[in-house]
Design a protein around this motif. Structure first.
Motif, PDB file in Angstrom:
ATOM      1  N   VAL B  14       0.808  -1.196   0.118  1.00 35.74           N
ATOM      2  CA  VAL B  14       0.169   0.017  -0.257  1.00 35.74           C
ATOM      3  C   VAL B  14       0.802   1.232   0.006  1.00 35.74           C
ATOM      4  N   LEU B  15       1.952   1.200   0.672  1.00 36.71           N
ATOM      5  CA  LEU B  15       2.910   2.545   0.629  1.00 36.71           C
ATOM      6  C   LEU B  15       3.415   2.660  -0.703  1.00 36.71           C
ATOM      7  N   THR B  16       3.410   2.028  -1.409  1.00 40.23           N
ATOM      8  CA  THR B  16       3.960   2.251  -2.787  1.00 40.23           C
ATOM      9  C   THR B  16       2.860   3.247  -3.596  1.00 40.23           C
ATOM     10  N   ARG B  17       1.507   2.934  -3.274  1.00 38.44           N
ATOM     11  CA  ARG B  17       0.539   3.962  -3.867  1.00 38.44           C
ATOM     12  C   ARG B  17       0.050   5.082  -2.796  1.00 38.44           C
ATOM     13  N   SER B  18       0.097   6.042  -3.293  1.00 35.71           N
ATOM     14  CA  SER B  18      -0.247   7.209  -2.397  1.00 35.71           C
ATOM     15  C   SER B  18      -1.888   7.339  -2.518  1.00 35.71           C
ATOM     16  N   SER B  19      -2.460   6.565  -3.445  1.00 31.13           N
ATOM     17  CA  SER B  19      -4.015   6.545  -3.408  1.00 31.13           C
ATOM     18  C   SER B  19      -4.511   5.033  -3.614  1.00 31.13           C
ATOM     19  N   PRO B  20      -5.432   4.478  -2.811  1.00 25.22           N
ATOM     20  CA  PRO B  20      -5.873   3.476  -2.899  1.00 25.22           C
ATOM     21  C   PRO B  20      -6.608   3.206  -4.414  1.00 25.22           C
ATOM     22  N   PHE B  21      -7.015   4.248  -4.761  1.00 26.83           N
ATOM     23  CA  PHE B  21      -8.053   4.143  -5.926  1.00 26.83           C
ATOM     24  C   PHE B  21      -7.233   4.337  -7.316  1.00 26.83           C
ATOM     25  N   PRO B  22      -7.457   3.630  -8.386  1.00 33.75           N
ATOM     26  CA  PRO B  22      -7.231   3.990  -9.619  1.00 33.75           C
ATOM     27  C   PRO B  22      -7.613   5.359  -9.948  1.00 33.75           C
ATOM     28  N   ASP B  23      -6.773   6.093 -10.906  1.00 39.28           N
ATOM     29  CA  ASP B  23      -6.944   7.552 -11.231  1.00 39.28           C
ATOM     30  C   ASP B  23      -8.588   7.582 -11.799  1.00 39.28           C
ATOM     31  N   GLU B  24      -8.639   6.738 -12.450  1.00 39.11           N
ATOM     32  CA  GLU B  24     -10.147   6.914 -13.245  1.00 39.11           C
ATOM     33  C   GLU B  24     -11.178   7.072 -12.232  1.00 39.11           C
ATOM     34  N   VAL B  25     -11.011   6.176 -11.436  1.00 36.80           N
ATOM     35  CA  VAL B  25     -12.188   6.030 -10.406  1.00 36.80           C
ATOM     36  C   VAL B  25     -12.181   7.355  -9.464  1.00 36.80           C
ATOM     37  N   LEU B  26     -10.959   7.761  -9.242  1.00 32.59           N
ATOM     38  CA  LEU B  26     -10.899   9.090  -8.272  1.00 32.59           C
ATOM     39  C   LEU B  26     -11.445  10.108  -9.246  1.00 32.59           C
ATOM     40  N   GLU B  27     -11.141  10.037 -10.214  1.00 33.41           N
ATOM     41  CA  GLU B  27     -11.726  11.170 -10.928  1.00 33.41           C
ATOM     42  C   GLU B  27     -13.026  11.250 -11.018  1.00 33.41           C
ATOM     43  N   ARG B  28     -13.714  10.248 -11.234  1.00 39.56           N
ATOM     44  CA  ARG B  28     -15.242   9.963 -11.395  1.00 39.56           C
ATOM     45  C   ARG B  28     -15.645  10.519 -10.113  1.00 39.56           C
ATOM     46  N   VAL B  29     -15.331  10.000  -8.955  1.00 46.12           N
ATOM     47  CA  VAL B  29     -15.752  10.349  -7.769  1.00 46.12           C
ATOM     48  C   VAL B  29     -15.829  11.690  -7.337  1.00 46.12           C
ATOM     49  N   LEU B  30     -14.346  12.323  -7.800  1.00 47.13           N
ATOM     50  CA  LEU B  30     -14.191  13.802  -7.292  1.00 47.13           C
ATOM     51  C   LEU B  30     -15.133  14.481  -8.351  1.00 47.13           C
ATOM     52  N   GLY B  31     -15.400  14.030  -9.413  1.00 48.89           N
ATOM     53  CA  GLY B  31     -16.058  14.773 -10.632  1.00 48.89           C
ATOM     54  C   GLY B  31     -17.443  15.372  -9.991  1.00 48.89           C
ATOM     55  N   LEU B  32     -18.124  14.386  -9.157  1.00 45.84           N
ATOM     56  CA  LEU B  32     -19.209  14.730  -8.321  1.00 45.84           C
ATOM     57  C   LEU B  32     -19.130  15.717  -7.512  1.00 45.84           C
ATOM     58  N   VAL B  33     -18.102  16.117  -6.997  1.00 49.87           N
ATOM     59  CA  VAL B  33     -17.973  17.222  -5.858  1.00 49.87           C
ATOM     60  C   VAL B  33     -18.186  18.672  -6.675  1.00 49.87           C
ATOM     61  N   LYS B  34     -19.118  19.261  -6.164  1.00 56.20           N
ATOM     62  CA  LYS B  34     -19.693  20.375  -6.924  1.00 56.20           C
ATOM     63  C   LYS B  34     -19.039  21.677  -6.345  1.00 56.20           C
ATOM     64  N   SER B  35     -19.286  21.944  -4.939  1.00 59.02           N
ATOM     65  CA  SER B  35     -18.951  23.054  -4.287  1.00 59.02           C
ATOM     66  C   SER B  35     -17.443  23.436  -4.577  1.00 59.02           C
ATOM     67  N   HIS B  36     -17.187  24.521  -5.182  1.00 60.65           N
ATOM     68  CA  HIS B  36     -15.696  25.203  -5.402  1.00 60.65           C
ATOM     69  C   HIS B  36     -14.880  25.047  -4.014  1.00 60.65           C
ATOM     70  N   LYS B  37     -15.556  25.277  -2.835  1.00 62.47           N
ATOM     71  CA  LYS B  37     -14.771  25.323  -1.490  1.00 62.47           C
ATOM     72  C   LYS B  37     -14.337  23.629  -1.142  1.00 62.47           C
ATOM     73  N   ASP B  38     -15.271  23.073  -1.556  1.00 64.56           N
ATOM     74  CA  ASP B  38     -14.885  21.243  -1.249  1.00 64.56           C
ATOM     75  C   ASP B  38     -13.748  21.008  -2.311  1.00 64.56           C
ATOM     76  N   ARG B  39     -13.883  21.530  -3.549  1.00 66.98           N
ATOM     77  CA  ARG B  39     -12.949  21.077  -4.289  1.00 66.98           C
ATOM     78  C   ARG B  39     -11.479  21.377  -4.038  1.00 66.98           C
ATOM     79  N   SER B  40     -11.521  22.695  -3.577  1.00 69.84           N
ATOM     80  CA  SER B  40     -10.271  23.464  -3.119  1.00 69.84           C
ATOM     81  C   SER B  40      -9.784  22.466  -2.027  1.00 69.84           C
ATOM     82  N   SER B  41     -10.533  22.036  -1.076  1.00 71.85           N
ATOM     83  CA  SER B  41      -9.986  21.234  -0.116  1.00 71.85           C
ATOM     84  C   SER B  41      -9.457  19.770  -0.562  1.00 71.85           C
ATOM     85  N   VAL B  42     -10.131  19.274  -1.517  1.00 72.71           N
ATOM     86  CA  VAL B  42      -9.882  18.081  -2.094  1.00 72.71           C
ATOM     87  C   VAL B  42      -8.622  18.108  -2.594  1.00 72.71           C
ATOM     88  N   SER B  43      -8.348  19.236  -3.287  1.00 76.29           N
ATOM     89  CA  SER B  43      -7.081  19.346  -4.227  1.00 76.29           C
ATOM     90  C   SER B  43      -5.709  19.587  -3.290  1.00 76.29           C
TER      91      SER B  43
END
Lengths: 321, 583
Positions: B14-43
């Protein structure tokens, strides 16, 4: 900083409409600067609080002065509220001394922040005139957007138009003054405007050796004329910050005497027959066709006009605002 | 799921991957985050998330167009379809900012043309937009759908004509409160005959006539039209015909509500409104008279937002109308309704959340009408859910405000404007400090506050001490010394926008916020006691702040009459006009 600034009815600077109060939806040039100056002055000349270069500071901070005097004396009628009625001598010092939004003049003459685009300046000429009279005491106050101001002015006009149908000519005229503060580009005003034109007429003020000229063509109602004259004679001289010359101080001292009631100025005109009349008695159009020249006269000297003056001011006092 | 499996499995580290999700999944999930404040936090979580977020973001909100450059935005966010931009400082709405100050959209459009050719939406507030820019926008972005201009300037109806002519997929045209050069209504006729996609049309603030024929045809063929706000040149008769074409409207802005109608016309109008069961927003109503208001009644059942700020109604008319609006959540009125009208609001609108009362006669000082503290108190008793208020009045008392916030502790936006600057509590003649003290003590959710009346530093002590969620503060003609402003700067940890005019705050106050301004969007100070030297010091010590000064014509060389300070990653402006001094 002394608390006077905030305690005065506003540290109000000059008038200057917060909005463009115009039929066209063009934004006005920012008025401003001169106005801001006014507010600084306000606190420095507690005695002049009323004049505040007029800004209807007479609203009640007259007694406030610079210090903690927060009591707001009940003024019987603020100069402000009276601007819409037939102008009497009582109205004039305040109306005259109300800072106006003569942004066009300033913006044309200076390269400072006030200057806008040519278009703005041009349109401002027709707009400012009106907004000057409808102006609040301070630039951009109360904080209402320009588009809303336009809407309000138009509503007032619409209401006035309604009233016009019902009233007599004289009353109609009063209402016109009251509810159509801005008549610059108001179509309703075309009837009065068509009567005669004189272009520039001389204006002299008692106590000042040098007279001025004012272009009557540029005005469509008494308010705007009064505002212009006020700018010419009262504000231009006193726009400087307090630290400047004694001349200004002298000037304002002069004016302050006027306002503490011992003497006031009235605006009078000489008509074609050579008689001196108080400005504001007759419909604007008729005034235009008979006026030869103007004089800002001391009230004491206006006693010759007294009967009519007193009669009118009595009428005014009892008339609800 | 994935992550759990991975963690349990001895093969994966696990330590070699900084995120447990494949990028595509992550993007898909984050794509649902609408609020720009939340997106700033996410980033900010980690590099993977930063990247996923930037690739998935389709809408960018830029609160100060000068805080960043279009190039920087384009570099970070490659897939933007929708942009919201705000330009000038808010006080420009009140003529405190000269024309030609800047905030011109064109430079942005040029970059967008190459980086976001598929741009669909542009929402601008307080920006300068020229006709050339509008034409460029219309002809360059083939997929362009939605244009919203609020409080902008610099364009004319010719620009709108270009939009109507070229934007084949337009769904939204929303032109509000702008300094527009209205050269005529011909622009509306520029929508092609086969154009049917419009969903939102707002031209309420334009003053010239549009061709009614063109409008009627447009409304008829745009079956998805949901919001229609016409200008006051549209008559009642014409309105009726529009409503017949578009009973599906959810937001309606009427034209002039004043016309001599025959009985039949009146009946037809009534019937038209009767068919509009989907209306949730109603505005316009210029010159509305008691005679015609009743035609609205059947359409009001589902109203949640009623904007009467263009209709000078009396208290009785308002009361009658409100009786039909049980679901009202937002109400805007003119103060012609007076306290009595507001009492009706209190008794008829239990669900009310927002109230705005505008002055019909803002410059008339000696006024016996308008609203007073009593009206506001009445509303607070009847509307416990009230959380947004904008209230213009001529008198107020500390006690009244204390009562109001006791009844309505959920205020998020409290904007009180006592119109005479420096006006004390009219009953006690004391400053209004305790009023705003009560507001900040009781209303813990307060995000936005505008103060007025006679105020000493005490008000600002209270604000600094209690207003922990405050983000926007507007101050005019208030305070006694630098201490006031210092309290706010040091106490309000979430402060983002501070705008001050005509207050006795000076250099010490300005400089006390040195560390703070980078965490804020902007600071505006005009007609205060700040000097050029202090501004220069601020600029020197905080290079990531833009410190701009505009001087008044006749002021001292040392005075900084208008100061605008804002954080920026784009460096000093390159388009500043001569009257804006960048320090």
């Amino acid at each position: 900083m002394d608390s006077g600034l905030s305690s005065l009815g506003g540290g109000s600077g000059g008038a200057c409409g917060g909005g463009s109060s115009t039929n066209e939806s063009v934004t006005t040039v920012s008025k401003v600067e001169v106005v801001e100056q006014m507010s600084t002055e306000a606190s420095s000349y507690p005695g002049e609080a009323e004049l505040e270069l007029g800004l209807g500071l007479s609203l009640g901070t007259g007694g406030g002065g610079g210090g903690g005097g927060l009591v707001k004396p009940k003024q019987p009628s603020s100069a402000w509220g009276e601007y819409g009625r037939i102008l009497t001598a009582k109205d004039f010092p305040s109306v005259l001394s109300n800072a106006s939004s003569t942004a066009p003049r300033f913006s044309n003459s200076s390269a400072g922040p006030v200057s806008g685009t040519k278009r703005a300046a041009d349109s401002a000429v027709s707009q400012e005139v009106g907004s000057a009279t409808a102006a609040s005491q301070v630039v951009g106050w109360p904080p209402i957007r320009a588009y809303r101001m336009n809407s309000l002015v138009n509503q007032a006009k619409a209401l006035a138009a309604e009233d016009d149908k019902a009233d007599s000519e004289n009353d109609k005229f009063k209402d016109t003054l009251k509810k159509k503060p801005y008549t610059g580009s108001n179509k309703n005003n075309s009837t009065v405007k068509e009567k005669g034109h004189l272009g520039f007429v001389k204006v002299n003020m008692d106590g000042l050796p040098i007279g001025r000229k004012v272009d009557l063509d540029a005005h469509a109602c008494y308010e705007t004329l009064a505002q212009t004259l006020e700018d010419m004679f009262f504000r231009h001289n006193t726009t400087m910050p307090p630290i400047r010359s004694d001349v200004e101080k002298g000037q304002s001292t002069n004016l302050s005497k006027l306002l503490d009631g011992s003497s006031e100025f009235v605006l009078t005109y000489e008509d074609k027959e050579g008689d001196w009349m108080l400005v504001g008695d007759v419909p604007w159009g008729m005034f235009l066709s008979t006026v030869k020249r103007l004089r800002i006269m001391r009230t004491s000297e206006a006693n010759g006009l007294a009967p009519r003056f007193q009669e009118r001011s009595e009428r005014q006092r009892s008339k609800p605002i | 799921m994935d992550s759990k499996r991975k963690m349990d499995s001895p093969e994966s580290n696990v330590l070699t991957r900084s995120s447990p999700f494949p990028d595509e999944v992550l993007e898909r999930v984050l794509g649902l985050v609408k609020s720009h404040k939340d997106r700033s936090s996410v980033s900010l979580v980690c590099k993977d998330w930063y990247n996923a977020e930037r690739w998935s973001r389709t809408h960018v909100f830029i609160g100060n167009c000068y805080s960043v450059s279009p190039e920087i935005v384009a570099r970070r966010f490659p897939n933007i379809r929708s942009v919201t931009l705000k330009g000038k400082p808010r006080f420009s709405d009140f003529n405190l900012v000269p024309l030609n100050w800047g905030a011109d959209i064109h430079a942005w459009l040029v970059v967008f043309a190459s980086k976001y050719p598929l741009l669909e939406e542009l929402r601008l507030k307080r920006m300068t937009v020229t006709d050339e820019s509008l034409e460029f926008l219309a002809t360059t972005f083939t997929n362009f759908k939605a244009l919203s201009l609020l409080s902008c300037d610099g364009f004319s109806t010719d620009g709108l004509a270009a939009i109507a002519t070229h934007c084949k997929n337009m769904t939204e045209l929303d032109i509000q409160e702008n300094g527009i050069d209205d050269l005529g209504g011909g622009w509306l006729s520029c929508f092609p005959e086969n154009f049917t996609s419009l969903e939102v049309l707002n031209f309420a603030n334009l003053s010239s006539d549009v061709s009614f024929d063109a409008l009627e045809k447009l409304v008829s063929r745009c079956r998805s039209l949901k919001f229609l706000k016409v200008n006051k040149n549209i008559t009642l008769e014409q309105l009726q015909r529009l409503l017949e074409c578009a009973p599906q409207l959810t937001e309606l802005g009427t034209g002039s509500f004043h016309q001599e109608l025959t009985t039949r016309q009146y009946a037809e109008l009534e019937s038209a409104f009767n068919n509009c069961k989907n209306l949730n927003t109603l505005s316009g109503l210029w010159e509305a008279t008691p005679l015609y208001l009743p035609v609205l009644y059947p359409a009001c059942t589902n109203l949640t937002f009623l904007n009467l700020s263009d209709a000078a109604l009396q208290s009785g008319e308002l009361a009658k109308l409100l009786a039909y609006c049980p679901n009202l959540q937002r109400l805007w009125v003119l103060d012609t309704v007076e306290d009595k009208g507001l009492e009706a609001v209190g008794s008829s609108c239990p669900l009310l959340e927002e109230l705005r009362v505008f002055p019909a006669d803002p410059y008339e000082q000696d006024v016996v009408h308008g609203v007073t503290e009593m009206g506001f108190v009445a509303v607070s008793y009847g509307c416990p859910r009230l959380h947004y208020v904008l209230y213009f009045c001529r008198q107020m008392t500390n006690a009244a405000v204390a009562t109001i916030v006791k009844n309505c502790p959920d205020f998020t936006h409290f904007r009180l404007c006592v119109m005479n600057p420096g006006e004390p509590d009219y009953l006690t003649n004391e400053p209004m400090d305790e009023a705003f003290g009560a507001v900040v003590k009781n209303c813990t959710k307060l995000q936005r506050l505008a103060v007025s009346g006679l105020l000493t530093d005490l008000t600002f002590e209270y604000i600094g001490k209690y207003a922990k969620n405050l983000e926007t503060l507007s101050v005019a003609f208030a305070g006694s010394s630098d201490w006031g402003m210092q309290c706010v700067l040091s106490g309000c940890s979430k402060l983002r926008k501070l705008e001050i005019r005509d207050c006795p705050f000076g250099n010490e106050a300005l400089l006390s916020g040195l560390e703070k301004y980078e965490s804020m969007r902007s600071l505006w100070m005009s007609a205060c006691n700040v000097t050029m030297n202090a501004c220069r010091r601020l600029a020197k010590q905080m290079p990531r702040l833009n410190v701009e000064v505009m001087k008044d014509e006749e002021s001292d060389d040392s005075q900084a009459d208008k100061v605008y300070v804002y954080r920026s990653v784009a460096g000093p402006r390159r388009d500043a006009p001569p009257f804006v001094l960048t320090l």
